[in-house]
Design a protein around this motif. Structure first.
Motif, PDB file in Angstrom:
ATOM      1  N   LYS A 153      -0.149  10.786 -21.234  1.00 42.87           N
ATOM      2  CA  LYS A 153       1.019  11.590 -20.775  1.00 42.87           C
ATOM      3  C   LYS A 153       2.015  10.658 -20.324  1.00 42.87           C
ATOM      4  O   LYS A 153       3.354  10.837 -20.609  1.00 42.87           O
ATOM      5  CB  LYS A 153       0.700  12.444 -20.001  1.00 42.87           C
ATOM      6  N   GLU A 154       1.891   9.825 -19.436  1.00 43.05           N
ATOM      7  CA  GLU A 154       2.673   8.732 -19.046  1.00 43.05           C
ATOM      8  C   GLU A 154       3.296   8.057 -20.078  1.00 43.05           C
ATOM      9  O   GLU A 154       4.688   7.716 -20.180  1.00 43.05           O
ATOM     10  CB  GLU A 154       2.175   7.770 -17.973  1.00 43.05           C
ATOM     11  N   LEU A 155       2.684   7.520 -21.113  1.00 42.63           N
ATOM     12  CA  LEU A 155       3.106   6.929 -22.402  1.00 42.63           C
ATOM     13  C   LEU A 155       4.265   7.807 -22.924  1.00 42.63           C
ATOM     14  O   LEU A 155       5.241   7.051 -23.397  1.00 42.63           O
ATOM     15  CB  LEU A 155       1.849   6.558 -23.163  1.00 42.63           C
ATOM     16  N   VAL A 156       3.673   8.867 -23.396  1.00 44.62           N
ATOM     17  CA  VAL A 156       4.762   9.609 -24.125  1.00 44.62           C
ATOM     18  C   VAL A 156       5.883   9.848 -23.356  1.00 44.62           C
ATOM     19  O   VAL A 156       7.218   9.894 -23.829  1.00 44.62           O
ATOM     20  CB  VAL A 156       4.211  11.267 -24.286  1.00 44.62           C
ATOM     21  N   ARG A 157       5.881  10.128 -21.949  1.00 47.12           N
ATOM     22  CA  ARG A 157       6.981  10.294 -20.866  1.00 47.12           C
ATOM     23  C   ARG A 157       7.888   9.091 -21.141  1.00 47.12           C
ATOM     24  O   ARG A 157       8.988   9.169 -21.213  1.00 47.12           O
ATOM     25  CB  ARG A 157       6.728  10.361 -19.419  1.00 47.12           C
ATOM     26  N   LEU A 209       5.216  -3.646 -22.412  1.00 47.02           N
ATOM     27  CA  LEU A 209       4.563  -2.729 -23.423  1.00 47.02           C
ATOM     28  C   LEU A 209       3.504  -1.967 -22.900  1.00 47.02           C
ATOM     29  O   LEU A 209       2.878  -2.482 -21.680  1.00 47.02           O
ATOM     30  CB  LEU A 209       3.785  -3.675 -24.466  1.00 47.02           C
ATOM     31  N   TYR A 210       3.207  -0.865 -23.218  1.00 45.75           N
ATOM     32  CA  TYR A 210       2.289   0.082 -22.762  1.00 45.75           C
ATOM     33  C   TYR A 210       1.267   0.341 -23.821  1.00 45.75           C
ATOM     34  O   TYR A 210       1.396   0.457 -24.993  1.00 45.75           O
ATOM     35  CB  TYR A 210       2.898   1.321 -22.010  1.00 45.75           C
ATOM     36  N   ILE A 211      -0.041   0.715 -23.265  1.00 43.76           N
ATOM     37  CA  ILE A 211      -1.301   1.163 -24.040  1.00 43.76           C
ATOM     38  C   ILE A 211      -1.960   2.368 -23.329  1.00 43.76           C
ATOM     39  O   ILE A 211      -2.117   2.168 -22.109  1.00 43.76           O
ATOM     40  CB  ILE A 211      -2.013  -0.135 -24.563  1.00 43.76           C
ATOM     41  N   ASP A 212      -2.340   3.064 -24.121  1.00 44.27           N
ATOM     42  CA  ASP A 212      -3.062   4.197 -23.621  1.00 44.27           C
ATOM     43  C   ASP A 212      -4.546   3.835 -23.786  1.00 44.27           C
ATOM     44  O   ASP A 212      -4.961   3.215 -24.465  1.00 44.27           O
ATOM     45  CB  ASP A 212      -2.801   5.670 -23.963  1.00 44.27           C
ATOM     46  N   PRO A 213      -5.342   4.630 -23.112  1.00 45.20           N
ATOM     47  CA  PRO A 213      -6.943   4.459 -23.442  1.00 45.20           C
ATOM     48  C   PRO A 213      -7.242   4.715 -25.030  1.00 45.20           C
ATOM     49  O   PRO A 213      -6.468   5.629 -25.598  1.00 45.20           O
ATOM     50  CB  PRO A 213      -7.519   5.329 -22.241  1.00 45.20           C
ATOM     51  N   PRO A 214      -8.502   4.216 -25.332  1.00 44.52           N
ATOM     52  CA  PRO A 214      -8.631   4.468 -26.588  1.00 44.52           C
ATOM     53  C   PRO A 214      -9.735   5.879 -26.856  1.00 44.52           C
ATOM     54  O   PRO A 214     -10.875   5.886 -26.708  1.00 44.52           O
ATOM     55  CB  PRO A 214      -9.625   3.284 -27.131  1.00 44.52           C
ATOM     56  N   TRP A 262      -8.992   5.165 -31.087  1.00 49.03           N
ATOM     57  CA  TRP A 262      -7.632   4.449 -31.021  1.00 49.03           C
ATOM     58  C   TRP A 262      -6.866   4.569 -29.923  1.00 49.03           C
ATOM     59  O   TRP A 262      -7.070   5.546 -29.113  1.00 49.03           O
ATOM     60  CB  TRP A 262      -6.856   5.063 -32.385  1.00 49.03           C
ATOM     61  N   SER A 263      -6.166   3.532 -29.631  1.00 46.01           N
ATOM     62  CA  SER A 263      -4.962   3.689 -28.519  1.00 46.01           C
ATOM     63  C   SER A 263      -3.632   3.575 -29.257  1.00 46.01           C
ATOM     64  O   SER A 263      -3.500   3.297 -30.512  1.00 46.01           O
ATOM     65  CB  SER A 263      -5.161   2.456 -27.526  1.00 46.01           C
ATOM     66  N   HIS A 264      -2.549   3.895 -28.223  1.00 45.85           N
ATOM     67  CA  HIS A 264      -1.255   3.768 -28.826  1.00 45.85           C
ATOM     68  C   HIS A 264      -0.526   2.623 -27.932  1.00 45.85           C
ATOM     69  O   HIS A 264      -0.776   2.679 -26.991  1.00 45.85           O
ATOM     70  CB  HIS A 264      -0.539   5.137 -28.725  1.00 45.85           C
ATOM     71  N   LEU A 265       0.034   1.843 -28.687  1.00 48.29           N
ATOM     72  CA  LEU A 265       0.608   0.771 -28.200  1.00 48.29           C
ATOM     73  C   LEU A 265       2.452   0.860 -28.131  1.00 48.29           C
ATOM     74  O   LEU A 265       2.824   1.380 -29.445  1.00 48.29           O
ATOM     75  CB  LEU A 265       0.435  -0.526 -28.681  1.00 48.29           C
ATOM     76  N   VAL A 266       2.843   1.073 -27.248  1.00 56.18           N
ATOM     77  CA  VAL A 266       4.446   1.514 -27.111  1.00 56.18           C
ATOM     78  C   VAL A 266       5.466   0.525 -26.288  1.00 56.18           C
ATOM     79  O   VAL A 266       4.741  -0.296 -25.612  1.00 56.18           O
ATOM     80  CB  VAL A 266       4.806   2.816 -26.912  1.00 56.18           C
ATOM     81  N   SER A 267       6.684   0.428 -26.769  1.00 59.00           N
ATOM     82  CA  SER A 267       7.599  -0.200 -25.936  1.00 59.00           C
ATOM     83  C   SER A 267       8.556   0.862 -25.327  1.00 59.00           C
ATOM     84  O   SER A 267       9.100   1.838 -25.826  1.00 59.00           O
ATOM     85  CB  SER A 267       8.290  -1.117 -26.798  1.00 59.00           C
ATOM     86  N   ASP A 268       9.259   0.506 -24.124  1.00 61.25           N
ATOM     87  CA  ASP A 268       9.983   1.599 -23.788  1.00 61.25           C
ATOM     88  C   ASP A 268      11.258   0.618 -23.672  1.00 61.25           C
ATOM     89  O   ASP A 268      12.671   1.266 -23.103  1.00 61.25           O
ATOM     90  CB  ASP A 268       9.819   1.990 -22.196  1.00 61.25           C
TER      91      ASP A 268
END
Length: 99
Positions: free
Chosen positions: A69-73, A3-8, A17-23
């Motif tokens: 940017k890496e999170l969205v990629r 799981l990935y999280i970007d800085p808040p 806020w941060s965004h938490l995602v799975s690839d």
């Protein structure tokens, strides 16, 4: 499981806020979010919004810190990106034309 999280750095409702995602999958994302106590209402199309005060909880639980940017990629490359206005796969969408 990654799981990935970007800085808040995303402002909203008087907080950052941060965004938490799975690839990998939304199932993986939902399970991880539940394990750190993120409420279902924090899910927004393809990510969970995580308030700054819960950022370290997510990292301690195993979320990998990466830039926005890496999170969205990664999300896009995994085919899990759902921009605004694009319905979820299998969800409601435009009606099929009649024959």
């Amino acid at each position: 499981m990654t799981l990935y999280i970007d800085p808040p750095t995303w402002p909203g409702h008087g907080r950052m806020w941060s965004h938490l995602v799975s690839d990998v999958s939304y199932e993986e994302l939902h399970a991880f979010a539940a394990s750190i106590g993120a409420p279902p209402r924090a899910f927004d199309r393809d990510h969970y919004d995580i308030p700054a005060h819960r950022y370290e909880d997510a990292v301690r639980a195993g979320a990998v810190e990466i830039g926005s940017k890496e999170l969205v990629r990664r999300l896009t490359e995994a085919g899990l990106r759902r921009p605004k206005g694009r319905p979820a796969p299998g969800g409601p969408g435009p009606a099929a034309p009649s024959a």
